[in-house]
Design an enzyme around this catalytic site. Structure first.
Site, mmCIF file in Angstrom:
data_model
loop_
_atom_site.group_PDB
_atom_site.id
_atom_site.type_symbol
_atom_site.label_atom_id
_atom_site.label_comp_id
_atom_site.label_asym_id
_atom_site.label_seq_id
_atom_site.Cartn_x
_atom_site.Cartn_y
_atom_site.Cartn_z
ATOM 1 N N SER A 174 0.803 -1.350 -0.064
ATOM 2 C CA SER A 174 -0.019 0.278 -0.018
ATOM 3 C C SER A 174 0.814 1.229 0.061
ATOM 4 O O SER A 174 1.621 1.511 -0.960
ATOM 5 C CB SER A 174 -1.051 -0.067 1.120
ATOM 6 O OG SER A 174 -1.975 0.963 1.108
ATOM 7 N N ASP A 259 -8.394 -2.820 -6.987
ATOM 8 C CA ASP A 259 -7.875 -2.593 -5.748
ATOM 9 C C ASP A 259 -8.972 -2.218 -4.585
ATOM 10 O O ASP A 259 -9.456 -1.195 -4.880
ATOM 11 C CB ASP A 259 -6.440 -1.507 -5.760
ATOM 12 C CG ASP A 259 -5.950 -1.440 -4.452
ATOM 13 O OD1 ASP A 259 -4.874 -2.323 -4.262
ATOM 14 O OD2 ASP A 259 -6.459 -0.584 -3.636
ATOM 15 N N HIS A 326 -6.369 -6.167 -1.381
ATOM 16 C CA HIS A 326 -5.321 -4.982 -1.216
ATOM 17 C C HIS A 326 -4.366 -5.675 -0.355
ATOM 18 O O HIS A 326 -4.564 -5.901 0.387
ATOM 19 C CB HIS A 326 -6.053 -3.845 -0.638
ATOM 20 C CG HIS A 326 -5.256 -2.483 -0.266
ATOM 21 N ND1 HIS A 326 -4.810 -1.559 -1.277
ATOM 22 C CD2 HIS A 326 -4.647 -2.072 0.749
ATOM 23 C CE1 HIS A 326 -3.966 -0.739 -1.125
ATOM 24 N NE2 HIS A 326 -3.889 -1.052 0.352
#
Length: 388
Positions: A174, A259, A326
């Site tokens: 991330s 995502d 994610h």
């Protein structure tokens, strides 16, 4: 009678412990105390930290450095909200952290990297390790020193043997995936000239619809790749689609074209959905209406256009699946198991390992949701990904 009741629970505990032993390990926290004298501190002024599991055997001179994620803060109120949490203070971080996936220490679950030196750098600066403001506002006592943290932690790791690295990977999830992209060339420059150094950002390819005020407020401008900022606005150089072409180190993009964080926070943020009509869709794409799914498919098209900058060089690769998820490299379920997501009959672990060692290239973008049956067990929720 009471002891008899405990037996099933004891069996369950034993099973869980055996599972943890098989798929990963708990790794203690290391505080970089000497970073304080360099002003390399978290938002609250506490020292930076990382978790380090030492390599062994043939992996003794190989390193994976994984950058933790956790979003960004773009103003004082936003950053103050982090100051007394693990995302702003090492005082709030757990003492032991579970390593699995690309950080796992079991050959059966991480065949290419299990015996490497594996490091997870904790995230506590709110700027993807790019901020650097000398002044400290006395009204909020916030420190913006992410770039200094990166340098101080790397210096500590070099002193622990990374200066002898033969193979090395910078990775991250991330906001840590974005860190991986932005610091990729910097990381390579720190290591021996003959080392095989590559970068594997995970869920860090954020497309340009986010307000880049962070680069100005947190002092990130001077720490973005100068090859990009010399030609484009610094705000644009915070986004992979603009900066990636300026990175020379080999890089492999792991991302979902759907995502879950970007769909929930960029495509359909709460502020743009006052009636909460996207609530069910954002939790599970199978709950989207026909019109909502059309918008989501449009997002995938925009993502594919943005990620096309990766190009077709043999030094680059990508694994872009259609799973609504994610961060996939750090979770054993998505990294390498029999039911992990596949593209071209290949897991993420095998694709990354083959690419890193030159056993084969990999450059795949999945078909449109819900085409991939190997994604069927990945209806995710934000609580499943505390590192975003």
């Amino acid at each position: 009678m009471e002891s008899g009741r405990m037996i099933p629970w004891l069996n369950l505990v034993v099973c869980v412990l055996l599972l943890l032993k098989a798929e990963g390990s708990l790794v203690p926290l290391t505080l970089v105390e000497n970073a304080l004298t360099k002003g390399a501190v978290c938002l609250d002024g506490s020292p930076p930290a990382y978790h380090f599991d030492k390599g062994a055997g043939e992996g003794i001179n190989n390193w994976i450095v994984h950058m933790e994620g956790g979003g960004w803060c773009k103003d004082a109120d936003d950053c103050l909200g982090r100051k007394d949490t693990r995302l702003g203070s090492s005082n709030q971080m757990v003492e032991d952290l579970y390593f699995s996936g690309i950080l796992g220490n079991d050959r059966d679950y991480n065949p290419d990297f299990y015996n490497w030196n594996r490091v997870k750098i904790r995230y506590c600066d709110g700027s993807s390790f790019t901020g650097d403001v000398e002044e400290v506002d006395p009204t909020n006592n916030l420190y913006f020193r992410g770039a200094r943290i990166f340098s101080a932690v790397m210096e500590d790791l070099l002193a622990k043997g990374m200066d002898k690295a033969e193979n090395a990977i910078l990775s991250g999830c991330s906001a840590g995936g974005l860190t991986t992209i932005l610091h990729c060339d910097n990381f390579k420059a720190l290591l021996p000239s003959g080392a095989n150094v590559k970068c594997v950002p995970d869920a860090g390819f954020f497309i340009n619809v986010y307000d880049p005020l962070i680069v100005f407020y947190l002092g990130s401008t001077k720490n973005l790749p100068s090859s990009c900022t010399s030609k484009l606005s610094p705000g644009l150089c915070f986004f992979p689609q603009y900066v990636l072409s300026h990175i020379s180190t080999p890089i492999f993009i792991v991302n979902s074209a759907y995502d879950s964080w970007q769909i929930r926070n960029i495509l359909a943020p709460g502020a743009a959905d006052p009636n909460d009509s996207w609530h069910s869709c954002k939790l599970d794409l199978s709950k989207c209406s026909h019109d909502q799914l059309s918008i989501v498919q449009g997002f995938k098209k925009e993502f594919e256009k943005a990620v096309s900058v990766v190009g077709d060089s043999s030094s680059r690769g990508m694994f872009i699946d259609s799973c609504f998820d994610h961060c996939q490299t750090e979770s054993q379920e998505t990294w390498f198991k029999s039911d992990s997501p596949h593209l071209a009959n290949t897991t993420i672990a095998k694709a990354v390992g083959d690419w890193f060692y030159g056993r084969g290239s990999f450059d795949q973008i999945d078909c449109n949701y819900p085409c991939n049956p190997t994604c069927q067990n990945l209806v995710s929720d934000l609580k499943d990904h505390p590192g975003i």
